[in-house]
Each structure stands twice: as structure tokens, then as C-alpha cells.
Design a protein around this motif. Structure first.
Motif, short mmCIF file in Angstrom:
data_model
loop_
_atom_site.label_atom_id
_atom_site.label_comp_id
_atom_site.label_asym_id
_atom_site.label_seq_id
_atom_site.Cartn_x
_atom_site.Cartn_y
_atom_site.Cartn_z
N GLU A 1 0.82 -1.23 0.00
CA GLU A 1 0.00 0.00 0.00
C GLU A 1 0.85 1.27 0.00
OE1 GLU A 1 -1.73 1.64 3.30
OE2 GLU A 1 -3.56 2.35 2.35
N ASP A 2 0.45 2.26 0.80
CA ASP A 2 1.14 3.56 0.82
C ASP A 2 2.64 3.36 1.06
OD1 ASP A 2 -1.38 4.54 0.47
OD2 ASP A 2 -1.56 5.47 2.43
N ARG B 1 0.54 -6.11 3.77
CA ARG B 1 -0.47 -5.05 3.81
C ARG B 1 -0.91 -4.84 2.37
NH1 ARG B 1 0.21 1.23 5.83
NH2 ARG B 1 1.64 1.36 4.06
N LYS C 1 -7.29 1.41 6.11
CA LYS C 1 -8.43 2.34 5.96
C LYS C 1 -9.78 1.69 6.15
CE LYS C 1 -5.50 5.29 3.06
NZ LYS C 1 -4.24 4.58 3.12
N ASP D 1 -2.72 8.57 8.44
CA ASP D 1 -4.01 8.66 7.77
C ASP D 1 -5.10 9.13 8.72
OD1 ASP D 1 -4.20 7.98 4.92
OD2 ASP D 1 -3.09 6.20 5.52
N GLU E 1 -7.51 3.94 11.03
CA GLU E 1 -6.93 5.17 10.47
C GLU E 1 -7.97 6.02 9.76
OE1 GLU E 1 -3.70 4.17 7.82
OE2 GLU E 1 -4.85 2.67 6.76
MG MG Z 1 -2.06 4.67 6.47
#
Ligand code: MG
Ligand code: GLV
Length: 365
Positions: free
Chosen positions: A62-63, A94, A125, A186, A159
Motif C-alpha cells: 500500500e502507501d 499489507r 483504511k 491517515d 486510520e
Molecule cells: Mg495509512
């Protein structure tokens, strides 16, 4: 509760051929969850050398992974999982968020290709039980397709403001739920908090000593001590309660200031004292901090064993009360001590250095 299956059906597999859900989430050591980017060749090459030095290695899709590297990261993780013997180190991933264009392929590829090697899938999220229900059913279908015999567990990142409002129902949404991590970056953005830091404190969030009194009121301009407060206290405490109520595990998330090892240790220790079992590591130097902070200290274990011994002395069964060093110890403080003794035992089973450390402590220490 609306949307939750009847207690009679809760532990039934959600797809024909999927493995039986677990009734209890195993308490496996997970003091540091070390993040790596499987699309980064340098980081990927280090992964096999880190096996055994950290409780959890997590392939992050992810991020922090560039949009044009998402597929390389997914395939890189498949390659790493296939070519590495993880021993007793857990392998987590993740995946991308549920509204992203990548998550369906993340889950399909990872579960069908390396589902037998993955322990936990971290979902970012998460907003509510409906997100977990979606992942729960999809994982069951994919597990059945892949012929997996062990159910995959799910870890949600706390988050979003809605996620925090729904934290209890998220924890109870599926028998797969293994735990929650705080995602301070986040969460700060989603709540419109005004910190731009990734976790940790903020010097502006403080309380100030009262002003000295003067004949005509108070000297508000006098020098006064201020005390920085913990921005994350409320969320961590809520997360710990929700997890404990559902028999799953809470974690502090990322601490972005890699150079500030002292403040990182403070933030991790606050989380440990409040009930968290681990934290994320974004750099190898944070692994050592988390391993140390999330393992009970020699002093704690020496004290805990003394209390246990004192309440069982002279044929006593652990009930009642005794005085130790001028302090009252009873059934409740015995339970507090047993939390530490049991945690030490679980960690020592995996970590020979801790075994030696804890075995060397006498009851009279
Ligand atoms: Mg995050
Ligand atoms: C972690 O994902 C965070 O947003 O802090």
C-alpha cells in the motif's frame, strides 16, 4: 447486532471448501512488524537475512509503494515468499485499500500463490464491519480455490474517523480478526487534525502550570512549566479496550522520525503500558527498540514472580491479601502479575536470549 451472523453460524466457513475459522487467535510474539517494499530490490535482498531477528516481516503493497510499482511489489512478494524459509518468523502483508484499483488482484494473487505461507493480511483504511465482511467472504472463496487448510487472519488499520467510531464492531466482525494497528498519519488527515508528523507527539499539544498569584490577580506572563501531552492516548486506549473485549491484539503503528530513537521508544512504551503487544518498524533500528520495549523487563518479572510466590506461600491458593514492601497485594494484583509472567513465557519460547534472561531471575531478586 445488525449485520453480524448468528452465534450459531459465526464459526462456519464462508465458502464451500474453505478452512474452519479459528476459535481463538494464537498469542504469537509480534513485538515488531517490520515493513519492507517488495518492489525495492535492495530491501527485498535483505529479507532472508532478517528471518529470525524479527517476529514479523510484512511485505507492504500500500502507501509508500509508488503507484507504478504496485504490480512489481505484488510479484516481488510472491517471489520472496517462494524462495525464503521464514522459520518461526511470521510473514504478513499489507494490501491496498478496498477502494483502490489494485486490491482485488493483491488478494487473488497472494492467496492463490502464497496463501499457505502468509499468516496475516493487513487491511488499511477500514471503516466498519462491512469492509471486514467483504474481505472475509472473498478470502474464504480464495482459500477454497487454493485448497488452503489454515485460515488466513485479518488485521485492520485504525486510520479513519469512522473506523474509530466503529472500532468495536470491526473487532467482532469475523473470527479472522487478529488485531488492530493505529495508523496515526491517515487518521490525522481523515480527522483533520493539524499535525503533519507520522505518529509521535507534538510540542503544541500541552498543558501549562497555573500562573503565580499576584496582589491584583495572576502573572500570566511569568515563566511556567508546560507538559507535552500524548495526541494518541485516546485512540490507543479505545483500540486496546475494543481488542481486549474481542480477544484480539492491539498494536501501535508507525513512528516516522527514524532518527529520534528516544521518542520512538517513549511512544512504543506508552503503547506497551496501555496494553499493546507490538508496533511497526520502518527501519531496522526500530526492531531492536520494539523487541526490548514489548518484552517485560527483568525487574517486572522479578517482582511479578515474588507476588505470585507470596500469594502461594504456606499452602495458600493465591486468594486473599499479603503485604510486600509495604504494599498490598491481592487476587487482582496477582492477575496483573500473571499478565507479565505469561507474556514472558510466550516470548521466551521463541527467543533464547529472553529465555536465558528470565531463567536467570531468582524469586528473591
Ligand atoms: Mg495509512
Ligand atoms: C499508517 O498507515 C498510517 O497512516 O499512519
Amino acid at each position: 447486532m445488525t449485520g453480524v451472523r448468528s452465534a450459531k453460524d459465526f464459526f462456519r466457513p464462508l465458502a464451500v471448501g474453505a478452512p474452519e475459522p479459528l476459535r481463538e487467535i494464537p498469542a504469537r510474539p509480534s513485538r515488531a512488524i517490520h515493513f519492507f517494499d517488495p518492489s525495492n530490490a535492495k530491501m527485498a535482498a535483505k529479507v532472508p537475512t532478517m528471518v529470525g531477528t524479527v517476529d514479523v516481516l510484512l511485505g507492504n503493497l500500500e502507501d509508500a509503494v509508488r503507484a507504478d510499482h504496485k504490480e512489481a511489489a505484488r510479484h516481488g512478494l510472491v517471489e520472496i515468499a517462494r524462495s525464503t524459509d521464514f522459520g518461526s518468523t511470521q510473514l504478513w502483508t499489507r494490501v491496498n485499500s478496498l477502494d483502490s484499483p489494485w486490491v482485488l488482484d493483491d488478494l487473488t494473487t497472494l492467496v492463490t500463490e502464497i496463501g499457505d505461507q502468509l499468516d496475516v493480511i493487513m487491511v488499511p483504511k477500514v471503516q466498519g464491519a462491512e469492509d471486514i465482511a467483504y474481505v472475509d467472504r472473498l478470502l474464504a472463496q480464495l482459500e477454497a480455490r487454493a485448497g488452503l487448510t489454515k485460515p488466513l487472519l485479518v488485521h485492520a488499520i485504525l486510520e479513519t474517523a469512522r473506523g474509530v467510531a466503529n472500532v468495536e464492531e470491526i473487532c467482532g466482525a469475523s473470527p479472522r480478526m487478529q488485531g488492530l494497528s493505529l495508523g496515526p498519519a491517515d487518521l490525522a488527515a481523515d480527522r483533520r487534525m493539524k499535525t503533519t508528523r507520522v505518529g509521535g507527539g507534538h510540542p503544541g499539544y500541552l498543558v501549562r502550570q497555573d500562573p503565580p498569584r499576584t496582589a491584583d490577580g495572576a502573572d500570566v506572563d511569568a515563566d511556567r512549566t508546560t507538559y507535552q501531552q500524548d495526541l494518541w492516548h485516546y485512540t490507543i486506549a479505545r483500540m486496546v479496550d475494543a481488542c481486549a473485549a474481542h480477544g484480539i491484539y492491539p498494536y501501535y503503528g508507525p513512528f516516522g522520525d527514524i532518527a529520534d530513537t528516544v521518542a520512538c521508544e517513549d511512544q512504543f512504551r506508552n503503547a506497551y503500558l496501555l496494553g499493546c503487544v507490538g508496533a511497526w518498524s520502518l527501519h531496522p533500528r526500530q526492531i531492536e527498540i520494539a523487541n526490548r520495549v514489548f518484552s517485560p523487563s527483568v525487574e517486572d518479572i522479578a517482582h511479578a514472580r515474588r507476588v505470585v510466590a507470596a500469594l502461594h506461600a504456606n499452602g495458600n491458593d493465591g486468594s486473599g491479601a499479603v503485604m510486600l514492601d509495604g504494599k498490598m497485594e491481592d487476587d487482582a494484583s496477582l492477575k496483573q502479575c500473571l499478565v507479565l509472567v505469561e507474556l514472558a513465557e510466550q516470548l521466551a519460547e521463541r527467543d533464547p536470549d529472553l529465555r536465558a534472561l528470565y531463567d536467570g531471575i531468582g524469586v528473591d531478586a
